[in-house]
Design a protein around this motif. Structure first.
Motif, PDB file in Angstrom:
ATOM      1  N   VAL A  40       0.846  -1.189   0.000  1.00  0.00           N
ATOM      2  CA  VAL A  40       0.000   0.000   0.000  1.00  0.00           C
ATOM      3  C   VAL A  40       0.882   1.240   0.000  1.00  0.00           C
ATOM      4  O   VAL A  40       1.812   1.352   0.808  1.00  0.00           O
ATOM      5  CB  VAL A  40      -0.944   0.028   1.218  1.00  0.00           C
ATOM      6  CG1 VAL A  40      -1.675   1.372   1.300  1.00  0.00           C
ATOM      7  CG2 VAL A  40      -1.956  -1.105   1.138  1.00  0.00           C
ATOM      8  N   PHE A  41       0.584   2.165  -0.923  1.00  0.00           N
ATOM      9  CA  PHE A  41       1.185   3.496  -0.912  1.00  0.00           C
ATOM     10  C   PHE A  41       0.105   4.475  -0.455  1.00  0.00           C
ATOM     11  O   PHE A  41      -0.645   5.009  -1.275  1.00  0.00           O
ATOM     12  CB  PHE A  41       1.668   3.910  -2.310  1.00  0.00           C
ATOM     13  CG  PHE A  41       2.856   3.161  -2.814  1.00  0.00           C
ATOM     14  CD1 PHE A  41       4.049   3.145  -2.111  1.00  0.00           C
ATOM     15  CD2 PHE A  41       2.801   2.481  -4.033  1.00  0.00           C
ATOM     16  CE1 PHE A  41       5.158   2.458  -2.599  1.00  0.00           C
ATOM     17  CE2 PHE A  41       3.896   1.799  -4.525  1.00  0.00           C
ATOM     18  CZ  PHE A  41       5.081   1.787  -3.808  1.00  0.00           C
ATOM     19  N   PRO A  42      -0.025   4.721   0.843  1.00  0.00           N
ATOM     20  CA  PRO A  42      -1.057   5.667   1.292  1.00  0.00           C
ATOM     21  C   PRO A  42      -0.652   7.096   0.984  1.00  0.00           C
ATOM     22  O   PRO A  42       0.525   7.465   1.108  1.00  0.00           O
ATOM     23  CB  PRO A  42      -1.143   5.412   2.790  1.00  0.00           C
ATOM     24  CG  PRO A  42       0.193   4.879   3.165  1.00  0.00           C
ATOM     25  CD  PRO A  42       0.704   4.134   1.968  1.00  0.00           C
ATOM     26  N   GLN A  43      -1.628   7.901   0.575  1.00  0.00           N
ATOM     27  CA  GLN A  43      -1.391   9.318   0.321  1.00  0.00           C
ATOM     28  C   GLN A  43      -1.584  10.069   1.627  1.00  0.00           C
ATOM     29  O   GLN A  43      -2.709  10.267   2.074  1.00  0.00           O
ATOM     30  CB  GLN A  43      -2.361   9.844  -0.739  1.00  0.00           C
ATOM     31  CG  GLN A  43      -2.187   9.192  -2.103  1.00  0.00           C
ATOM     32  CD  GLN A  43      -3.335   9.545  -3.044  1.00  0.00           C
ATOM     33  OE1 GLN A  43      -4.490   9.402  -2.695  1.00  0.00           O
ATOM     34  NE2 GLN A  43      -3.007   9.995  -4.235  1.00  0.00           N
ATOM     35  N   ASP A  44      -0.504  10.483   2.243  1.00  0.00           N
ATOM     36  CA  ASP A  44      -0.548  11.134   3.552  1.00  0.00           C
ATOM     37  C   ASP A  44      -0.801  12.626   3.385  1.00  0.00           C
ATOM     38  O   ASP A  44       0.035  13.343   2.845  1.00  0.00           O
ATOM     39  CB  ASP A  44       0.783  10.888   4.269  1.00  0.00           C
ATOM     40  CG  ASP A  44       0.815  11.462   5.660  1.00  0.00           C
ATOM     41  OD1 ASP A  44      -0.265  11.725   6.215  1.00  0.00           O
ATOM     42  OD2 ASP A  44       1.909  11.631   6.207  1.00  0.00           O
ATOM     43  N   ASP A  45      -1.960  13.119   3.859  1.00  0.00           N
ATOM     44  CA  ASP A  45      -2.314  14.538   3.816  1.00  0.00           C
ATOM     45  C   ASP A  45      -2.076  15.123   2.425  1.00  0.00           C
ATOM     46  O   ASP A  45      -1.003  15.671   2.131  1.00  0.00           O
ATOM     47  CB  ASP A  45      -1.505  15.328   4.847  1.00  0.00           C
ATOM     48  CG  ASP A  45      -1.974  15.062   6.263  1.00  0.00           C
ATOM     49  OD1 ASP A  45      -2.880  14.236   6.438  1.00  0.00           O
ATOM     50  OD2 ASP A  45      -1.432  15.676   7.181  1.00  0.00           O
ATOM     51  N   THR A  46      -3.083  15.075   1.593  1.00  0.00           N
ATOM     52  CA  THR A  46      -2.888  15.462   0.207  1.00  0.00           C
ATOM     53  C   THR A  46      -3.963  16.444  -0.253  1.00  0.00           C
ATOM     54  O   THR A  46      -4.845  16.829   0.510  1.00  0.00           O
ATOM     55  CB  THR A  46      -2.872  14.201  -0.686  1.00  0.00           C
ATOM     56  OG1 THR A  46      -2.462  14.569  -1.994  1.00  0.00           O
ATOM     57  CG2 THR A  46      -4.235  13.543  -0.743  1.00  0.00           C
ATOM     58  N   SER A  47      -3.885  16.862  -1.512  1.00  0.00           N
ATOM     59  CA  SER A  47      -4.874  17.764  -2.101  1.00  0.00           C
ATOM     60  C   SER A  47      -4.953  17.464  -3.597  1.00  0.00           C
ATOM     61  O   SER A  47      -4.375  16.485  -4.072  1.00  0.00           O
ATOM     62  CB  SER A  47      -4.481  19.229  -1.864  1.00  0.00           C
ATOM     63  OG  SER A  47      -3.231  19.515  -2.460  1.00  0.00           O
ATOM     64  N   GLU A  48      -5.648  18.315  -4.347  1.00  0.00           N
ATOM     65  CA  GLU A  48      -5.867  18.018  -5.763  1.00  0.00           C
ATOM     66  C   GLU A  48      -4.573  18.021  -6.565  1.00  0.00           C
ATOM     67  O   GLU A  48      -4.370  17.186  -7.452  1.00  0.00           O
ATOM     68  CB  GLU A  48      -6.841  19.040  -6.361  1.00  0.00           C
ATOM     69  CG  GLU A  48      -7.202  18.757  -7.804  1.00  0.00           C
ATOM     70  CD  GLU A  48      -8.176  19.769  -8.373  1.00  0.00           C
ATOM     71  OE1 GLU A  48      -8.664  19.567  -9.512  1.00  0.00           O
ATOM     72  OE2 GLU A  48      -8.458  20.780  -7.688  1.00  0.00           O
ATOM     73  N   TYR A  49      -3.689  18.971  -6.283  1.00  0.00           N
ATOM     74  CA  TYR A  49      -2.413  19.069  -6.990  1.00  0.00           C
ATOM     75  C   TYR A  49      -1.266  19.058  -5.985  1.00  0.00           C
ATOM     76  O   TYR A  49      -1.428  19.426  -4.830  1.00  0.00           O
ATOM     77  CB  TYR A  49      -2.339  20.360  -7.812  1.00  0.00           C
ATOM     78  CG  TYR A  49      -3.362  20.448  -8.921  1.00  0.00           C
ATOM     79  CD1 TYR A  49      -3.251  19.661 -10.066  1.00  0.00           C
ATOM     80  CD2 TYR A  49      -4.447  21.326  -8.820  1.00  0.00           C
ATOM     81  CE1 TYR A  49      -4.194  19.742 -11.084  1.00  0.00           C
ATOM     82  CE2 TYR A  49      -5.392  21.417  -9.840  1.00  0.00           C
ATOM     83  CZ  TYR A  49      -5.260  20.623 -10.959  1.00  0.00           C
ATOM     84  OH  TYR A  49      -6.195  20.702 -11.965  1.00  0.00           O
ATOM     85  N   GLY A  50      -0.100  18.661  -6.443  1.00  0.00           N
ATOM     86  CA  GLY A  50       1.086  18.662  -5.598  1.00  0.00           C
ATOM     87  C   GLY A  50       2.107  17.673  -6.135  1.00  0.00           C
ATOM     88  O   GLY A  50       1.778  16.750  -6.882  1.00  0.00           O
ATOM     89  N   LEU A  51       3.367  17.849  -5.751  1.00  0.00           N
ATOM     90  CA  LEU A  51       4.406  16.919  -6.173  1.00  0.00           C
ATOM     91  C   LEU A  51       4.113  15.510  -5.673  1.00  0.00           C
ATOM     92  O   LEU A  51       4.438  14.527  -6.343  1.00  0.00           O
ATOM     93  CB  LEU A  51       5.763  17.391  -5.636  1.00  0.00           C
ATOM     94  CG  LEU A  51       6.300  18.696  -6.231  1.00  0.00           C
ATOM     95  CD1 LEU A  51       7.550  19.144  -5.492  1.00  0.00           C
ATOM     96  CD2 LEU A  51       6.593  18.526  -7.717  1.00  0.00           C
ATOM     97  N   ASN A  52       3.469  15.411  -4.505  1.00  0.00           N
ATOM     98  CA  ASN A  52       3.107  14.088  -3.992  1.00  0.00           C
ATOM     99  C   ASN A  52       2.069  13.401  -4.886  1.00  0.00           C
ATOM    100  O   ASN A  52       2.121  12.187  -5.081  1.00  0.00           O
ATOM    101  CB  ASN A  52       2.602  14.184  -2.545  1.00  0.00           C
ATOM    102  CG  ASN A  52       1.532  15.244  -2.353  1.00  0.00           C
ATOM    103  OD1 ASN A  52       1.302  16.090  -3.205  1.00  0.00           O
ATOM    104  ND2 ASN A  52       0.884  15.210  -1.201  1.00  0.00           N
ATOM    105  N   ILE A  53       1.155  14.185  -5.447  1.00  0.00           N
ATOM    106  CA  ILE A  53       0.160  13.607  -6.359  1.00  0.00           C
ATOM    107  C   ILE A  53       0.835  13.171  -7.654  1.00  0.00           C
ATOM    108  O   ILE A  53       0.529  12.117  -8.217  1.00  0.00           O
ATOM    109  CB  ILE A  53      -0.963  14.611  -6.658  1.00  0.00           C
ATOM    110  CG1 ILE A  53      -1.649  15.030  -5.355  1.00  0.00           C
ATOM    111  CG2 ILE A  53      -1.987  14.011  -7.609  1.00  0.00           C
ATOM    112  CD1 ILE A  53      -2.259  13.878  -4.595  1.00  0.00           C
ATOM    113  N   GLY A  54       1.791  13.978  -8.122  1.00  0.00           N
ATOM    114  CA  GLY A  54       2.539  13.580  -9.313  1.00  0.00           C
ATOM    115  C   GLY A  54       3.286  12.280  -9.100  1.00  0.00           C
ATOM    116  O   GLY A  54       3.347  11.418  -9.985  1.00  0.00           O
TER     117      GLY A  54
END
Length: 506
Positions: A202-216
């Motif tokens: 599992v790669f959980p998305q920790d505290d995210t939003s619509e755009y961001g380097l983490n989303i990329g």
């Protein structure tokens, strides 16, 4: 089977270390966890060498492993954001997974590794020191770099140029190199999945939003999963602290060889179900599906064909945040109907359906307009799960796991029914005390009356303990509940989370 699973949690907080153990006990499984002293403290990393020894020590007696890569490689979730070690050192540490699978090829091995979050404020408590000066600018840089990449928006491109002038080059370079290191470590985990070393990742998305380097980064990982056809082994969705609950429940079902349950979601409002929760990048109804799917189940379109009715309280228009006191006026609006939703819960309970309640109206606490009505009309002991803590993903994954364990006992009955009911009620009472009494009531009062940064830990703890004992005692008495509480503590010497010690806790 020994009915034991080894869990290496992401840190030593009660919700990440003890909660998976409590939930698994409903299913009559034991989760072995390391001593809290080995798991670090906030930015202080855990003792990774000692933890590796612990894994080898318990390995012969367990049926499987659920391991946090953040703890194994960096010393914890927060240390993963500030760790100065190079990529090679981290990959070498997590190489123990290869040796573990080679030694125990028939034992299930599941792992989870967070995509590094990006905080949108100047608080550096869980970030590198420079976050206090450039945290918001770094968040904006991340947001607009990805937004320009996805949309070609010229305003975002200009914003990136302006931010490059405002953020010192050495700080920006350090931040980007830290992100790249974490991403490359995550890429290496896909090779372990391909090599049959990790069974589920599992790669959980920790505290995210619509755009961001983490989303990329998540998009790139998702593309690689598709290219390598690892669809059934790798899961990417918003969450973090609840993932151990999800994977422990998933592993138990696989080891028990029981068919995964189906879920029928019912929402307190249609618009709220379609709204995007804070710290996430998708509608709440899609997060519900993501959490259920990661566990191993799926949703159905009618309550009659569902094993579990999943009752989700949502905001009227937009999720608020009780810890930050944001967007509170957009939660309790005419765009939802709590009373009608509770009537539907009662309807399914009369049909002897398993019903679990997940409260996502607010981040960081339970909806105080919903809970009194729910408890006035529904006996909490009739529910198969309850939660309302931190992010929507934290709540949803926890309640899915709770309800799954109740369903497992309905199918296999490895414990007397009265014992199952007692364990479920104790777990739900714990969540009510933490998620509602503390997060929604006590924490607000304490923060309003005391400057947390200006008082010592001892004074802070005394203030919290007095307020909590008063409120929890009144709450338990009012609702005819009991809980074997022995002590109250602050796991990280701050008011954000609380720890409750109770007689049955190990």
């Amino acid at each position: 089977m020994n009915r034991k699973i080894a869990l290496l949690p992401v840190d030593g907080r009660p919700v990440t270390r003890e909660l998976p153990k409590q939930i698994a006990s409903i299913g009559n499984w034991e989760v072995l966890i390391p001593d809290k002293s080995l798991l670090g403290f906030l930015k202080e990393p855990g003792d990774m060498a000692a933890l590796e020894k612990w894994i080898w020590k318990v390995a012969p007696e367990v049926n499987g492993f659920v391991l946090s890569i953040d703890m194994l490689g960096y010393g914890g979730l927060v240390p993963s954001r500030v760790c100065l070690d190079g990529k090679e050192a981290i990959i070498q540490r997590i190489g123990v997974l290869r040796s573990l699978k080679e030694k125990y090829p028939d034992k299930a091995l599941m792992a989870f590794s967070s995509t590094m979050r990006i905080s949108n404020n100047y608080v550096n408590e869980e970030e590198k020191e420079y976050w206090s000066d450039y945290g918001v600018e770094l968040w904006e840089y991340s947001y607009h770099v990805h937004r320009f990449d996805k949309t070609g928006d010229v305003d975002s491109n200009q914003k990136v140029r302006d931010l490059k002038d405002r953020i010192p080059s050495d700080i920006l370079e350090d931040y980007l190199s830290t992100r790249l290191k974490n991403f490359q470590v995550n890429e290496s985990l896909l090779e372990m999945v391909e090599g049959k070393i990790i069974d589920v990742l599992v790669f959980p998305q920790d505290d995210t939003s619509e755009y961001g380097l983490n989303i990329g980064e998540q998009e790139e990982l998702s593309d690689q999963v598709a290219e390598r056809e690892l669809f059934q082994n790798v899961f990417i969705y918003p969450g973090a602290d609840e993932v151990a609950n999800t994977l422990v429940a998933k592993m138990i079902y696989q080891l028990e060889q029981v068919e995964f349950p189906t879920f029928y979601p019912i929402y307190s409002g249609e618009i709220g179900a379609l709204s995007t929760a804070m710290y996430e990048d998708r509608p709440i109804c899609e997060s519900v599906k993501g959490q259920i799917y990661a566990f191993g189940g799926y949703t159905v379109d009618q309550g009659a064909e569902a094993d579990i009715v999943f009752a989700v309280n949502v905001p009227g228009k937009r999720q608020g945040d009780l810890a930050l006191q944001k967007f509170l006026g957009e939660v309790d609006t005419p765009h939802r109907n709590i009373g009608e939703w509770i009537k539907r819960i009662a309807h399914y309970l009369r049909q002897d359906k398993l019903v679990a309640v997940a409260d996502t109206a607010y981040a960081n606490g339970v909806d105080s307009r919903m809970l009194p009505r729910l408890l006035a009309e529904i006996e909490v002991s009739r529910l198969a799960g309850f939660g309302g803590w931190n992010t929507a993903g934290n709540t949803l994954g926890t309640v899915v796991a709770q309800a799954a364990m109740v369903h497992l006992q309905k199918k296999k009955a490895t414990l007397p029914q009265e014992e199952v009911k007692a364990r479920v009620l104790e777990e739900m009472t714990l969540r009510l005390l933490d998620d509602y009494v503390y997060q929604s009531v006590v924490r607000q009062g304490v923060r309003a009356g005391i400057d947390e940064a200006a008082v010592g830990h001892e004074k802070l703890l005394i203030t919290v303990k007095e307020a909590f004992l008063k409120e929890s005692g009144a709450f338990l008495a009012k609702h005819g509940l009991s809980f074997p509480l022995e002590d109250v503590y602050l796991p990280w010497n701050r008011t954000f989370e609380i720890g409750l010690r109770w007689r049955d806790e190990s």
